[in-house]
Write an enzyme that holds these catalytic residues in place. Structure first.
Site, mmCIF file in Angstrom:
data_model
loop_
_atom_site.group_PDB
_atom_site.id
_atom_site.type_symbol
_atom_site.label_atom_id
_atom_site.label_comp_id
_atom_site.label_asym_id
_atom_site.label_seq_id
_atom_site.Cartn_x
_atom_site.Cartn_y
_atom_site.Cartn_z
ATOM 1 N N SER A 138 -1.760 -4.057 10.476
ATOM 2 C CA SER A 138 -2.878 -3.282 10.978
ATOM 3 C C SER A 138 -2.691 -3.152 12.491
ATOM 4 C CB SER A 138 -4.199 -3.959 10.616
ATOM 5 O OG SER A 138 -5.300 -3.207 11.088
ATOM 6 N N TYR A 152 -5.946 7.023 13.763
ATOM 7 C CA TYR A 152 -5.076 5.886 13.473
ATOM 8 C C TYR A 152 -5.898 4.605 13.339
ATOM 9 C CZ TYR A 152 -1.525 2.270 14.198
ATOM 10 O OH TYR A 152 -0.723 1.162 14.070
#
Length: 257
Positions: A138, A152
């Protein structure tokens, strides 16, 4: 006491043609793991396997293709048999102000970073060893939106939530979220417009989101290969969330707002 490593482990790396994924695959192979590496570029996958020691399987696939995601599961099973560790480092983003973000920009981010990742995990479930680790990268930007990278960050937030869901529904596996800070070298920003990037970086610094130093990709990979090598030996211990970022303070001396 001998520190456990990935030697002898069966490891699948998704996003292994560049950046952290490539470095992770190389380190895992050098440590003695049996590896398979997924990416879109066959030539780069070949380079990864060569650097890892020359013994590994390349799986050419695009996570935005649902059929390709299913094929990853089939080819990984054929290459590795049961899998001990999946490391997913694939990621995509455009650098664009959120008010100018297109439907395609949103689609690329979510199809790659969320949908594709989850389809790959689904395809791999029949092949995972009980207690296997599924680790997905992540971003430290989750919860701290970065100007120019809002889709994003949003996609990585969605990824983190899906990992929590997998953890609840499939407790026989260990799902790990690895939030990563700024790291070089990678291919992540190769297509970014330099002028927009400079403007974005100024905004990141103004809001306390820019670190005074940037991590090295090979060092991050070493830490993660070591961490998961130890974790693989202790199936009763889960690493649910791991944050990896530079210990240097943020520019301006304040933490992210």
């Amino acid at each position: 006491m001998t520190v456990p490593t990935l030697a002898g482990r069966r490891v699948l790396v998704v996003g292994g043609s560049a950046g952290i994924g490539q470095a992770f695959a190389v380190r895992a192979g050098q440590a003695g793991a049996k590896i398979a590496v997924v990416g879109r570029r066959a030539d780069r996958l070949g380079e990864t396997i060569d650097q890892a020691g020359g013994d590994g399987t390349a799986i050419v696939a695009d996570l935005r293709d649902a059929d390709a995601c299913a094929r990853i599961g089939e080819e990984a099973a054929a290459a590795l048999g049961a899998i001990d560790l999946v490391f997913i480092a694939a990621g995509a983003a455009a650098l664009r102000w959120v008010s100018e973000t297109t439907a395609d920009d949103w689609a690329v981010a979510f199809e790659t970073n969320v949908i594709g990742v989850n389809l790959v995990i689904k395809a791999l479930c029949p092949t995972l060893e009980p207690g296997a680790i599924v680790a997905a990268c992540s971003s430290e930007s989750v919860g701290h939106p970065h100007s120019g990278l809002v889709p994003y960050g949003a996609s990585k937030a969605a990824l983190e939530e899906t990992l929590r869901g997998w953890r609840i529904e499939h407790p026989e596996f260990r799902f790990s979220c690895v939030a990563v800070g700024a790291t070089v070298p990678t291919d992540f920003g190769n297509a970014f417009d330099p002028e927009t990037l400079n403007q974005a970086m100024e905004l990141w610094a103004r809001h306390g989101l820019a670190r005074a130093d940037i991590m090295r990709t090979d060092e991050v990979a070493d830490v993660l290969v070591g961490t998961f090598g130890i974790a693989a030996a202790y199936p009763g211990v889960g690493i649910e969330h791991l944050t990896v970022r530079s210990p240097a303070g943020v520019i301006g001396g304040t933490e992210g707002m």
